[in-house]
Design an enzyme around this catalytic site. Structure first.
Site, PDB file in Angstrom:
ATOM      1  N   TYR A 189       0.802  -1.235   0.000  1.00 25.84           N
ATOM      2  CA  TYR A 189       0.000   0.000   0.000  1.00 25.84           C
ATOM      3  C   TYR A 189       0.835   1.285   0.000  1.00 25.84           C
ATOM      4  O   TYR A 189       2.029   1.233   0.156  1.00 25.84           O
ATOM      5  CB  TYR A 189      -1.118  -0.015   1.032  1.00 25.84           C
ATOM      6  N   GLU A 190       0.167   2.387  -0.238  1.00 26.52           N
ATOM      7  CA  GLU A 190       0.841   3.679  -0.487  1.00 26.52           C
ATOM      8  C   GLU A 190       1.819   3.598  -1.657  1.00 26.52           C
ATOM      9  O   GLU A 190       2.869   4.230  -1.640  1.00 26.52           O
ATOM     10  CB  GLU A 190       1.565   4.166   0.773  1.00 26.52           C
TER      11      GLU A 190
END
Lengths: 593, 593
Positions: free
Chosen positions: B441-442
């Protein structure tokens, strides 16, 4: 959904691992290529169509302990019945007990496919086959005739009871007691943990093989005996008798392989039977139980290696399918409309090719190991010793490299799926959870490395491993001589990797010879991986060189080149760690205090 | 149980990452070392004593959706209340809105510790802080005064709503609609997935930041706007008004971070309110939403990197404690009675030291990145640009290296535990399950690598990265000049690793300059890891060189040497992959068809 890669498996068996020559030489008797192909196709069909569809439900429901009985996941009992009805349980077992006496190579190939379908499911039969092997090699005739036919058919399953809370890797520490009853049988008392498929609803009876210690046994590993302890005693007419004094106390709550019940087994608690103590029958001689276990240990380790390959294959298939379907961004050079499939992004393609190369490399190593097992069985004299040594040498490498590949490839598979990979319903995460046990059980990969360095390198005073390395060098030379452009820089890189292997091998043999055990062990894991990587390069090259006539040589050569130019450079760092790493390790030990 | 390594963290902040010089120079105003130490001690106490004990229950119970409401695990609401009561939520927020305006360096250090306690718990506040940052930088004064004070205090939490089923990495594909209401506000319609802490029982109100597209917006990323959409509308007097038309439709069933609810959020379904559509307030300008997101993207990426370090630290502590307690076998040189603690086995010691080196290396990189963020904030003109570039360059490396380390170290931690590592109650498996999301994620680590190579290397025409590499060379030279025997071969090996980094950097800049984007991207991930490893070596050396006067220099030097002589050799293989890997990757692409 997983589809068994039957063609690739058949090719690897025949043209990389040596089955074609063995078939041609009549090593496996009348077994011919047609039957081999037919068996692989059918094992693959069973794995793809019957096992794989039940993998997810097994993970989700798990096996549960309800009122002392273990309930397996929905559909699994029927799956097991179909599996034994197909005759799969007795593939390699002796014909005298109803088996088919087929080569181990076929067996590991089939095991790979079933494990890809569901590792948790395939694990149970794997244990049974190990138990069959131990009883067949070391049991009395009476024991064999009473138990083996039903264990070979799969009507009864078998288990291995080694571990206790304070005795995992170190079996010398185990405390389970055996007492002589005076009639040639024994009573067993104690607790065993981590017993895979120790209790379940697949079969009417379960045949436990249990390591225990007699009252007058010497301490340590020389005082361990092996006993066969059935869940139900067996009457003379073969019918089931009284319940024996053994039961499953609890199941473990595990990271993965949820469908496989991991049991704490209690022996001799007085829960069943008139007299306390589970009735057991000696297998082999008293105090020689560990030797009986070692008989099957090598094959069990290879079987665990197959689990790593199985997960790696299934995870790779899933990731490739997803990467072709999922679109995101625009890859360089993408000329299609809108977003490109993520497989077009170089980093994703690299990841997928790495997954493929590791899977195929591990597969070739494991099949070559199984080939050596078969050859040792088929040959006599010096040849038998040669192949025995080869299988001994390859076993820790196959087990460790394949199970590390299982974890690494499963983790890469999650990464390819992005956020979806973290969602359980996607199925990619299950592969990592299942795979994570394989580098641990049947001897952690660290213990495999100790075995490789301290027991396998010294075989024939180092001549065996050096002869093997010379064989690998000839593969690199054949690549150079092939003049096939597609190999790119493979010959030089493979040569360099094998030179790293040779140098690290020489250093380890010299260091062991000089009595510097701790220094040798400091680099054992790095050496083990170095060996696995060099073999991956060599076997991928062998596959590329093989005149398979199936029109896939160019793809094999391309994958080989990818591995040679992208993965093999790591061998230099690993060699360096073997040769130069011990001093700084010793110096830094205090950091951990 | 996790114990916050406050001393090591303080040392790394001050003597490796640059805080000591910044404090001495007055860069952080009146902030002094005493206050820094006091904050770290208290944040560490909170992490060890209050957060960590609730980590396991969070994993076991998870957050659950019951009748449309999310119930967090037992004890977590109280934990959150205590956490905001400690003032932790507003550590870096502007004083004007109730924050403490402290340096980002302190913030990431504290985040590391809370994440070690429970990554699932600490994740929620991390999102809130990101939302605070976006609103503070881009919101109108009215929006700020209505929402920021309660978001800074933690009375309300914030979320980030980016992802949709077909728009993950590629935000240009998102479809959520925004319609103008004519009064300056908007109505939002659409579905967002993977919304972390999108719904919960911690706070009365939840402030969603939502990316959406206006009817007349240009296609792609240039037509995206950012809206603030509160769960409950806020009356002029600050009291809560009507429920807005947004709700949590379902929670994801994830591999890890079970305590953190991952929500599918539905906007404008007509479930709440008289008129369909969730009322939203524009943040920044129409169609400039992505620019607003980018403001906070770098800090969010670094925050995710902290999660990797946090898990690595906790997993390392747990593994060391187990390895000291668990006995098995007899290690070479073991002179004690009976079995030796497994930490005495060289392979276990090597694994633990590798875990420590990766953790400490990742920590130093991340703190250095936070230092650059603080310096960019504190400086003006050319200096500000320099530090801005430094933080931009370090962010993808910190995020990817630290999150990969989180996964790798957690996996090693399981291995050290042997069979116990696979049992969930042991707790080692949870670290791997939690850690596995952080490389995704990110921005996946693959996307970080693309960012590093295509956007960060070209900063100041390559002068910035080359200047940084020159700084690293000076560290290697200082090791050589130190004449401290304990460094062993560190200077030469660090020099070689930095030379590999320099060569790969030059090749990438030249390749990009030549327009060969695909070739550059083929090696982007390898380059990113190469950079991380070289930095690990350099920062461990910097720590070893620092005259800390705390009597631990010898241990720091020993760990640095271990890393230099055991881990840094990998940089040659990585450089090779960057420089030579693209051709074989392209050639093998067809293997995947």
């Amino acid at each position: 959904m997983y589809k068994a890669p039957v063609e690739e498996i058949a090719f690897t068996l025949k043209h990389v691992a040596g089955m074609a020559e063995a078939l041609a030489a009549g090593t496996f008797g009348e077994l011919g290529e047609d039957l081999v192909d037919a068996i692989l196709v059918e094992a693959g069909r069973f794995a793809s169509e019957e096992v794989a569809p039940l993998g997810e439900v097994g993970d989700r429901q798990g096996s549960r302990l309800v009122d002392g009985a273990v309930r397996t996941p929905e559909g699994w009992r029927e799956l097991y019945r179909n599996w034994i009805a197909g005759g799969w349980n007795g593939l390699t077992a002796p014909e005298a007990f109803g088996g088919q006496n087929l080569p181990h190579m076929l067996h590991v190939a089939a095991m790979e496919m079933w494990n890809s379908g569901s590792m948790a499911f395939a694990l149970g039969p794997t244990l049974t086959m190990g138990a069959v092997e131990a009883v067949e090699k070391h049991g009395t005739d009476a024991l064999k005739s009473a138990f083996l036919p039903k264990m070979v058919s799969g009507e009864w399953m078998g288990t291995m009871n080694l571990t206790e809370p304070h005795a995992g890797s170190d079996l010398g520490a185990l405390k389970t007691r055996a007492e002589r009853r005076g009639d040639g049988t024994y009573r067993i008392f104690g607790q065993k943990i981590f017993i895979t498929w120790g209790e379940h609803d697949f079969t009417d009876n379960i045949v436990h093989l249990v390591l225990a210690r007699l009252p007058d046994a010497p301490p340590g590993t020389k005082g361990i005996s092996l006993f066969l302890v059935p869940k139900f005693l067996v009457n003379d007419d073969g019918s089931l008798g009284a319940r024996n004094d053994v039961f499953c106390h609890s199941l473990e709550h595990k990271l993965g392989i949820h469908g496989s019940p991991t049991c704490t087994m209690i022996y001799g608690d007085g829960k069943f039977g008139e007299e306390k103590g589970a009735i057991g029958y000696l297998v082999g001689e008293e105090n020689r139980g560990l030797a009986c276990m070692f008989t099957m240990m090598n094959n069990a380790r290879l079987a665990v290696g197959m689990q790593g390959i199985a997960i790696a294959e299934a995870a790779t298939q899933k990731a490739i399918a997803y990467a072709k379907e999922r679109t995101q961004g625009r890859a360089p050079g993408w000329s299609g409309e809108g977003m490109s499939p993520i497989i077009e992004h170089p980093d994703i393609a690299r990841t997928l090719l790495t997954m493929k190369a590791l899977t195929q490399g591990a597969r070739a190593i494991a099949y070559a190991c199984a080939h050596a097992v078969d050859m040792a069985h088929a040959c006599v004299g010096e040849d038998a010793r040669h192949w025995q040594e080869r299988s001994s040498l390859l076993t820790p490498i196959a087990k460790s490299f394949a199970t590390d590949a299982g974890v690494d490839v499963a983790s890469m598979g999650i990464q390819v799926h992005g956020g979806m990979g973290f969602i359980e319903e996607t199925g990619a995460a299950r592969y990592l959870r299942d795979a994570r046990i394989a580098p641990i059980y049947e001897g952690t990969n660290g213990i495999q490395a100790i075995d490789l360095v301290t027991r396998k390198l010294p075989l024939s005073d180092g001549a065996h491993v050096r002869g093997f390395i010379a064989e690998l060098k000839r593969i690199a030379a054949a690549v150079a001589a092939s003049n096939r452009e597609g190999f790119g820089d493979t010959a030089a890189r493979l040569d360099a990797a094998i030179a790293d292997l040779a140098e690290a091998t020489d250093w380890l043999i010299a260091t062991l010879g000089g009595g510097r055990l701790a220094d040798a062990l400091a680099g054992a894991t790095a050496y083990q991986r170095l060996f696995g990587l060099a073999l991956t390069g060599a076997y991928l090259a062998k596959g590329g060189l093989a005149e398979a006539g199936d029109g896939r040589e160019d793809r094999r050569i391309a994958l080989c080149r990818f591995a040679a130019e992208n993965l093999l450079a790591e061998t230099a760092a690993l060699k360096d760690r073997v040769v130069n790493g011990a001093l700084s390790l010793a110096a830094a030990r205090a950091v951990l205090d």
